[in-house]
Design an enzyme around this catalytic site. Structure first.
Site, PDB file in Angstrom:
ATOM      1  N   TYR A 112       1.075  -1.251  -0.341  1.00 37.93           N
ATOM      2  CA  TYR A 112      -0.270  -0.392   0.092  1.00 37.93           C
ATOM      3  C   TYR A 112       1.193   1.235   0.008  1.00 37.93           C
ATOM      4  CZ  TYR A 112      -3.537  -3.134   1.511  1.00 37.93           C
ATOM      5  OH  TYR A 112      -4.585  -4.163   1.391  1.00 37.93           O
ATOM      6  N   HIS A 120      -5.618   2.291  -1.691  1.00 33.81           N
ATOM      7  CA  HIS A 120      -5.474   0.934  -2.178  1.00 33.81           C
ATOM      8  C   HIS A 120      -4.849  -0.018  -2.165  1.00 33.81           C
ATOM      9  CE1 HIS A 120      -8.292  -1.929  -4.734  1.00 33.81           C
ATOM     10  NE2 HIS A 120      -7.090  -1.666  -5.706  1.00 33.81           N
ATOM     11  N   LYS A 151      -4.053  -5.289  -9.390  1.00 38.47           N
ATOM     12  CA  LYS A 151      -3.252  -4.580  -8.921  1.00 38.47           C
ATOM     13  C   LYS A 151      -2.122  -5.146 -10.187  1.00 38.47           C
ATOM     14  CE  LYS A 151      -5.603  -6.136  -4.465  1.00 38.47           C
ATOM     15  NZ  LYS A 151      -5.658  -4.417  -4.487  1.00 38.47           N
TER      16      LYS A 151
END
Length: 176
Positions: A112, A120, A151
């Site tokens: 993070y 997020h 991601k």
């Protein structure tokens, strides 16, 4: 300057746990340690979306805290694999990331850019052996999984020649 209250840890079944909310807040604020909340929520114990205390610390988080004598912890990596994970954790921590376990996404860690309650996760990280071969099928699976959860997958390995971690990011993109 007032002395700080001691951090309260509980050892249970080989894990370091925190049952004290003030200690959890200090770990996040002073050490960027997130841990994993594992307890059921007292007002709704049947649900499994939100967890409460206790907070269970990763072994890497415990080893990081062990470097500060004021924490009263003394736990170091015991195997070469644990040492490699700790070294990677420390390298990512020094880069300013908040780090949580990444098992939910088939990774070692999630990163993070700031406090996880506000940001997020951008990256999921896998620790790889520097000489490990990856098949095209494995590469596609890793990149697709990362993309499906929005991601970037990062493969990290220790380069013994350069004496540093090498990072390779994988992001799946559509063609056409």
């Amino acid at each position: 300057m007032e002395p700080k209250e001691p951090l309260n840890f509980v050892y249970k079944d080989g894990h370091v746990m925190v049952y004290d909310a003030a200690t959890v807040l200090r770990l996040r604020r002073d050490y960027r340690i997130v841990g994993a909340l594992e307890g059921s929520h007292p007002t709704n114990p049947q649900q499994n979306n939100y967890y409460g205390l206790p907070l269970i610390l990763l072994p890497e988080e415990v080893a990081l805290l062990s470097s500060d004598p004021s924490t009263g912890l003394d736990q170091q990596p015991r195997s070469t694999h644990e040492q490699a994970r700790f070294d990677l954790y420390m390298d990512l921590h020094k880069r300013g990331f908040y780090i949580t376990r990444g098992i939910k996404f088939g990774a070692d860690y999630m990163l993070y850019p700031g406090e996880p309650m506000r940001y997020h996760s951008h990256y999921i990280v896998n620790l790889m052996d520097h000489n490990q071969k990856i098949t095209p099928r494995e590469l596609i699976a890793l990149s697709r999984l990362g993309t499906s959860v929005k991601k970037t997958r990062i493969l990290a390995s220790w380069d013994p020649d350069a004496q540093k971690f090498v990072y390779v990011s994988i992001d799946w993109s559509e063609i056409g």
